[in-house]
Design an enzyme around this catalytic site. Structure first.
Site, PDB file in Angstrom:
ATOM      1  N   ASN A 155       0.797  -1.229   0.000  1.00  0.00           N
ATOM      2  CA  ASN A 155       0.000   0.000   0.000  1.00  0.00           C
ATOM      3  C   ASN A 155       0.834   1.285   0.000  1.00  0.00           C
ATOM      4  OD1 ASN A 155       0.801  -0.655   2.622  1.00  0.00           O
ATOM      5  ND2 ASN A 155      -1.083   0.061   3.568  1.00  0.00           N
ATOM      6  N   GLY A 232       2.229  -5.599   7.565  1.00  0.00           N
ATOM      7  CA  GLY A 232       1.244  -6.355   6.803  1.00  0.00           C
ATOM      8  C   GLY A 232       0.136  -6.865   7.701  1.00  0.00           C
ATOM      9  N   SER A 233      -0.458  -7.985   7.317  1.00  0.00           N
ATOM     10  CA  SER A 233      -1.649  -8.479   8.009  1.00  0.00           C
ATOM     11  C   SER A 233      -1.297  -9.104   9.353  1.00  0.00           C
ATOM     12  CB  SER A 233      -2.365  -9.514   7.143  1.00  0.00           C
ATOM     13  OG  SER A 233      -1.628 -10.730   7.112  1.00  0.00           O
ATOM     14  N   THR A 234      -2.278  -9.103  10.241  1.00  0.00           N
ATOM     15  CA  THR A 234      -2.102  -9.717  11.550  1.00  0.00           C
ATOM     16  C   THR A 234      -1.901 -11.217  11.427  1.00  0.00           C
ATOM     17  OG1 THR A 234      -3.324  -7.978  12.693  1.00  0.00           O
ATOM     18  CG2 THR A 234      -3.230 -10.129  13.775  1.00  0.00           C
ATOM     19  N   ALA A 235      -2.591 -11.860  10.498  1.00  0.00           N
ATOM     20  CA  ALA A 235      -2.438 -13.309  10.322  1.00  0.00           C
ATOM     21  C   ALA A 235      -0.988 -13.666   9.997  1.00  0.00           C
ATOM     22  CB  ALA A 235      -3.375 -13.805   9.227  1.00  0.00           C
ATOM     23  N   VAL A 236      -0.399 -12.943   9.077  1.00  0.00           N
ATOM     24  CA  VAL A 236       1.004 -13.199   8.731  1.00  0.00           C
ATOM     25  C   VAL A 236       1.901 -12.813   9.901  1.00  0.00           C
ATOM     26  CG1 VAL A 236       2.892 -12.607   7.156  1.00  0.00           C
ATOM     27  CG2 VAL A 236       0.581 -12.919   6.265  1.00  0.00           C
ATOM     28  N   GLY A 237       1.556 -11.721  10.597  1.00  0.00           N
ATOM     29  CA  GLY A 237       2.332 -11.298  11.753  1.00  0.00           C
ATOM     30  C   GLY A 237       2.388 -12.365  12.834  1.00  0.00           C
ATOM     31  N   GLU A 254       4.278  -4.179  12.370  1.00  0.00           N
ATOM     32  CA  GLU A 254       3.129  -3.279  12.278  1.00  0.00           C
ATOM     33  C   GLU A 254       2.066  -4.007  11.487  1.00  0.00           C
ATOM     34  OE1 GLU A 254       0.889  -0.116  10.128  1.00  0.00           O
ATOM     35  OE2 GLU A 254       3.027   0.291   9.832  1.00  0.00           O
ATOM     36  N   CYS A 288      -3.274   0.800   6.867  1.00  0.00           N
ATOM     37  CA  CYS A 288      -3.489   0.118   8.148  1.00  0.00           C
ATOM     38  C   CYS A 288      -4.146   1.037   9.172  1.00  0.00           C
ATOM     39  CB  CYS A 288      -2.170  -0.414   8.685  1.00  0.00           C
ATOM     40  SG  CYS A 288      -0.875   0.836   8.795  1.00  0.00           S
TER      41      CYS A 288
END
Length: 486
Positions: A155, A232-237, A254, A288
């Site tokens: 983004n 990036g995304s929370t799932a990947v985090g 983040e 985000c």
């Protein structure tokens, strides 16, 4: 700036390097799906080589002087400024961002370089700490951390890549950086070109153009890196956190957000609507920190909804290269399809549609849902699209409770005429950042940028990033013989 065709390769050990994968990737313009350039993807073996090179290069870069580090950062900034017009155009082409968005991103990138120059002298500083032992000197040294693995999103690719790269280099570290392949130029190779121009020693910055199908978890599990920096995304985090924990690596994460925008009973509605329009629709909602839930006190609800919907109807949409465009395309067809699913699910559940948007190619014009329940799937989902949820609160206290009722805690906003009360309420919101009488999308290189709960770990910004990207070492010096009890 070099032709795009030259910048579609990985940058490893100071050389532009063709990928060794059998696969190629076409970088598309999200507005019209035209091919900007094609990339031969780097292989896992090339990534492993980049980490080894970075490890050796960092040993020498750690010995660099503050003058050398600052000179490199100044020259990299000079390259970007000299090529601003083409870089801004490339950011717009790759991300589908408007002219305004691309210029904002460029400006933020330059600010990060400027701030990194300021703290480049943190390496080499020695702080003396008093101690209880007689004739003992306690010296605290700050040292580079080592090799940093950097992964940036689609983004705001240039800004969010530089947010790791510039501080890391300023503090004597080396970097292996993987931008999102969709935005490989503005997220990776333009930055590599800037540091190549600046004379950064080879191997200190390595930019790898590849994807997860090619390298798997190697960016995370490679034993050489000391820290994984990811936006990036929370799932990947969560996945990154699990691997980092197993390997005792540091992380700077983040992650996702569900930012509340709270309109209290004493808010100035006209100004509130202006802020909400910008904070929701900048870059089509693909940020985000973007406003994800608008929570309005019942006494102001009808007035806010009417004025907000009227403004949202008027937002110009279309070609993002047109300076008048506010709503451009979503970054790819997958993001668009996801947004459309959210809309259809909400409609099936009977959520009120106050403004019906439309799909035009990859563009989605604003949708506004009202009387949304804070507990609903629509309200609890990070939408990443120009989809608005407006929630009614019976009291200001309920508005704060709604704001906190989410797994996320990145940014938030409160509109009120009582600034003291606003700050007191801000302290009750469990998020890393709260903005009073402003929208949720704010950033600066000298603030502690980061989230709470599922929105991340660690903080960017000076001086907080200095702690993240360095190690401290205690050296004690006994200047006179010490007497021991046995």
């Amino acid at each position: 700036m070099q032709a795009v065709g030259v910048l579609n390769q990985s940058f490893i050990n100071g050389k532009w390097t063709e990928g060794q994968s059998e696969r190629t990737y076409d970088i598309l313009n999200p507005y019209d799906d035209s091919v900007i350039t094609s990339v031969r993807l780097a292989s896992k073996e090339q990534l492993d080589e980049a980490f080894q090179i970075a490890q050796e290069a960092q040993k020498q870069w750690a010995k660099s002087t503050v003058e050398e580090r600052r000179a490199v950062l100044h020259k990299a900034m000079d390259y970007l400024n000299r090529n601003r017009e083409e870089i801004v155009r490339t950011i717009g082409l790759e991300t589908g961002g408007t002219v305004l968005k691309a210029n904002i991103e460029f400006h933020l990138t330059i600010e990060i370089l400027e701030e990194s120059i300021k703290f480049a002298d943190e390496i080499g500083k020695v702080r003396e700490v008093p101690g209880a032992v007689n004739a003992k000197l306690n010296h605290i040294h700050r040292l580079p951390l080592g090799v940093i693995a950097s992964i940036s999103p689609f983004n705001f690719p240039m800004n969010l890549s530089m947010r790791t790269i510039a501080p890391a280099i300023a503090l004597g570290n080396s970097v292996v950086h993987k931008p999102d392949i969709q935005v490989a130029l503005s997220g990776g190779t333009i930055i590599a070109k800037a540091f190549e121009y600046a004379g950064l020693p080879k191997g200190v910055l390595n930019v790898i153009l590849t994807d997860i199908n090619e390298i798997g978890d190697e960016m995370l599990s490679n034993p050489i890196s000391k820290l994984i920096s990811f936006t990036g995304s929370t799932a990947v985090g969560r996945h990154i956190g699990a691997i980092a924990g197993q390997n005792l690596k540091r992380v700077a994460l983040e992650l996702g957000g569900n930012s509340p925008f709270i309109v209290l009973s004493d808010a100035d509605i006209d100004q509130t609507v202006k802020a909400a329009i910008f904070g929701k629709f900048v870059h089509q909602g693909q940020i985000c920190m973007i406003i994800n839930r608008i929570i309005v006190h019942k006494n102001k609800y009808d007035e806010f909804v009417a004025k907000f919907v009227e403004r949202a109807k008027q937002l110009p949409y279309g070609d993002p290269s047109d300076p008048n465009t506010v709503i451009g395309p979503l970054v790819n067809k997958q993001q668009l399809a996801k947004a459309l699913r959210y809309i259809e699910e909400a409609k099936k559940q009977g959520v009120t549609v106050a403004l019906e948007g439309q799909q035009i190619g990859n563009i989605l014009t604003p949708y506004v849902f009202t009387d949304v329940q804070n507990s609903s799937k629509l309200a609890q989902t990070e939408l990443f699209a120009p989809i608005v949820t407006i929630i009614k609160a019976e009291t200001d206290e309920e508005a704060i409770a709604f704001a906190n009722d989410t797994e996320y805690g990145l940014s938030s906003a409160i509109f009120t005429n009582d600034l003291k009360n606003g700050e007191n309420l801000a302290l009750q919101i469990d998020s890393g950042m709260t903005h009073i009488n402003d929208q949720t999308v704010n950033d600066a290189p000298n603030i502690p940028f980061g989230g709470n709960k599922a929105s991340g770990l660690g903080r960017f910004g000076n001086p907080w990033v200095v702690e993240e990207f360095t190690v401290t070492k205690w050296i004690s010096i006994q200047t006179k013989n010490r007497q021991y009890p046995f």
